[in-house]
Design an enzyme around this catalytic site. Structure first.
Site, PDB file in Angstrom:
ATOM      1  N   ASP A  51      42.335  43.079  38.776  1.00 26.56           N
ATOM      2  CA  ASP A  51      41.507  43.842  37.856  1.00 26.56           C
ATOM      3  C   ASP A  51      41.443  43.523  36.485  1.00 26.56           C
ATOM      4  O   ASP A  51      42.583  43.112  35.962  1.00 26.56           O
ATOM      5  CB  ASP A  51      41.755  45.452  37.761  1.00 26.56           C
ATOM      6  N   PRO A  52      40.274  43.510  35.638  1.00 24.28           N
ATOM      7  CA  PRO A  52      40.365  43.007  34.395  1.00 24.28           C
ATOM      8  C   PRO A  52      41.342  43.663  33.329  1.00 24.28           C
ATOM      9  O   PRO A  52      41.986  43.155  32.581  1.00 24.28           O
ATOM     10  CB  PRO A  52      38.870  43.344  33.939  1.00 24.28           C
TER      11      PRO A  52
END
Length: 306
Positions: A51-52
């Site tokens: 995930d970012p």
């Protein structure tokens, strides 16, 4: 106007694995794009996504080692994370809009421990709505961002460790620093959501760091800044294969047979494994079926390194 020269390739065609300690705020594709510039090759891919908002271990294959990515056994992962109890969000993390806020300071440590225990072991988990799971050919997160109501079915996952390391009471919220070891496909955001729901106060993830994926840990990893300062692979092809796969020793005659794509006699090793020469050189990855140990990937085919 003259043509732009191609970037100088910094790795040999055999390649290897790049284990990156990803910064927060970057997508996995962002990491690949930057590594392509740093190493001067487009032949880079990543195994799985991160995930970012998350930091930590992301495994990339470079040059010929991109063919390893689909064969790696990355079924176990480990994380450190911070869960905030007392607030639920649309994305189950700090990037979403707040849905509810409920005071959580009354929760005792025993209540929290019981909630954590109930989410440990083999469980059924509804994935986070903002996930990469495909629904009708489209990613769930894309449907969510388009304003659709996304409903995902529960899936079996294994949480082998879910432990609270520290607790902090902050302005009516309870922040838990936790460590999670789990199977691939487990969403730590969903653990935060479900723990908060079970305790009646809501919960979401405020920090996430992946410390291990399969056999690769932060000890193997380098930041992108370190890579830019010293462009090199963390693990060359031989090191990567030795770490990632079981292996058998082969002699020179067997090595030559494998380089030509021929099979060997089986030795009873389950799954995909490596064939290594006496000096640790990886020749091929094999899989046994019946009376044959056949190559699923020839690391050094004849002609590549001759």
């Amino acid at each position: 106007m003259g043509e732009r020269s191609a970037p100088t390739r910094r790795v040999d065609p055999l390649g290897g694995l790049l284990v990156v300690d990803k910064d927060g705020g970057m997508t996995s594709h962002d990491v690949v794009a930057r590594c392509r510039k740093i190493l001067g090759t487009r032949k880079i891919g990543h195994a799985g996504t991160l995930d970012p908002m998350a930091t930590g271990v992301l495994v990339l294959g470079v040059e010929r080692a991109t063919k390893l990515l689909g064969l790696l056994t990355l079924t176990t992962k480990a994380y450190t994370a911070t869960i905030r109890l007392g607030s639920a969000t649309t994305t189950d993390d700090a990037e979403g809009e707040v849905l509810t806020t409920v005071p959580a300071g009354h929760l005792g440590d025993a209540e929290v421990a019981a909630g954590v225990a109930a989410l440990t072991g083999d469980i059924q988990q509804v994935p986070a709505t903002v996930s990469a799971i495909k629904i009708g050919g489209e990613r769930a997160y894309a449907r969510h961002r388009a304003g659709e109501q996304v409903e995902l079915a529960a899936r079996p996952v294994t949480v082998s460790r879910f432990e609270v390391l520290a607790r902090r009471d902050v302005a009516g919220f309870v922040d838990l620093d936790v460590v999670v070891e789990c199977s691939s496909g487990t969403y730590v955001r969903a653990l935060a959501r479900d723990l908060g729901a079970a305790l009646g106060v809501g919960g979401h993830l405020t920090a996430l760091r992946r410390t291990r994926v399969g056999p690769f840990t932060l000890d193997h990893a380098r930041t992108l800044d370190a890579l830019a300062d010293e462009p090199r692979l963390n693990l060359d092809m031989d090191e990567a294969v030795r770490i990632a796969f079981p292996h058998r020793a082969i002699d020179a005659r067997e090595a030559e047979s494998l380089r030509d794509g021929r099979w060997l006699d089986p030795v009873g090793i389950p799954g995909v494994y490596a064939a290594l020469t006496a000096d640790g050189t990886a020749i091929a990855l094999l899989e046994e079926k019946g009376k044959r140990a056949s190559p699923v990937f020839v690391v050094r085919p004849r002609g590549l390194v001759d």
